[in-house]
Design a protein around this motif. Structure first.
Motif, mmCIF file in Angstrom:
data_model
loop_
_atom_site.group_PDB
_atom_site.id
_atom_site.type_symbol
_atom_site.label_atom_id
_atom_site.label_comp_id
_atom_site.label_asym_id
_atom_site.label_seq_id
_atom_site.Cartn_x
_atom_site.Cartn_y
_atom_site.Cartn_z
ATOM 1 N N CYS A 138 16.921 -54.881 -95.321
ATOM 2 C CA CYS A 138 18.119 -54.137 -95.750
ATOM 3 C C CYS A 138 17.905 -52.632 -95.616
ATOM 4 O O CYS A 138 18.793 -51.907 -95.156
ATOM 5 C CB CYS A 138 18.484 -54.494 -97.182
ATOM 6 N N ASN A 162 19.865 -49.791 -93.186
ATOM 7 C CA ASN A 162 20.344 -48.492 -93.664
ATOM 8 C C ASN A 162 19.762 -47.362 -92.813
ATOM 9 O O ASN A 162 20.477 -46.434 -92.437
ATOM 10 C CB ASN A 162 19.981 -48.290 -95.132
ATOM 11 N N PHE A 183 23.690 -51.657 -97.970
ATOM 12 C CA PHE A 183 22.314 -51.966 -97.561
ATOM 13 C C PHE A 183 21.277 -51.490 -98.586
ATOM 14 O O PHE A 183 20.428 -52.274 -99.007
ATOM 15 C CB PHE A 183 22.012 -51.401 -96.173
#
Length: 182
Positions: free
Chosen positions: A137, A141, A107
């Motif tokens: 992304c 994470n 990520f």
């Protein structure tokens, strides 16, 4: 005080705090119609994000976020330079390789690569679309590492970014010569 808050360690609390600081800088940056001011505010946000990731021991994310700061500075000065773009992409891949711990480190790597391509090659609405994908992304994470502040920050970046894209689109329709970097 909620049980969640009382059970946090000092490092987790500091990680959450820096996620909230990053949130404030991100909102200010993405709400701005000027690309140069956006970049300056993103540098500040990424200092806070790097500290957040370090406190959460998300080392790939922390290292790539430090590179994000370097990338923003380089992209402001060398926008469109393919050699520096290629160098930054390579350094991002090498840093991710050196710090990789889990499959979810994909990520921050995807976010860093998207952000690098966007900042070196794009301006205005296309830049903000790619940065929105990068924010998604980063949000994934942050969910994985348990950062409430970071997840909220990236969610707000997405919402603010969409609003700014709409504002830029309306300005470009009304004033065809309008350019966000001007």
């Amino acid at each position: 005080m909620p049980e969640f808050m009382t059970s946090l360690s000092l490092t987790d609390s500091l990680g959450q705090l820096f996620g909230l600081v990053a949130l404030a800088f991100c909102i200010a940056g993405f709400a701005n119609k000027n690309d140069d001011r956006l970049m300056v505010l993103l540098i500040s946000a990424n200092v806070a994000f790097a500290l957040m990731f370090a406190f959460f021991e998300s080392w790939t994310a922390a290292a790539l976020t430090v590179l994000v700061i370097v990338r923003i500075a380089l992209a402001r000065k060398y926008q469109g330079n393919w050699a520096i773009l290629a160098g930054m992409l390579t350094v991002n891949a090498l840093v991710a390789w050196a710090t990789w711990r889990t499959a979810t480190d994909v990520f921050p790597l995807a976010a860093a690569l998207l952000g690098t391509i966007g900042m070196f090659l794009l301006r205005g609405i296309p830049l903000r679309i790619v940065l929105g994908l990068a924010a998604f992304c980063w949000m994934l994470n942050n969910i994985v590492i348990g950062s409430v502040g970071g997840t909220l920050a990236e969610g707000m970046v997405l919402v603010t970014n969409i609003i700014t894209i709409i504002r830029l689109y309306q300005l470009q329709k009304k004033y065809p010569d309008f350019r966000p970097g001007d």
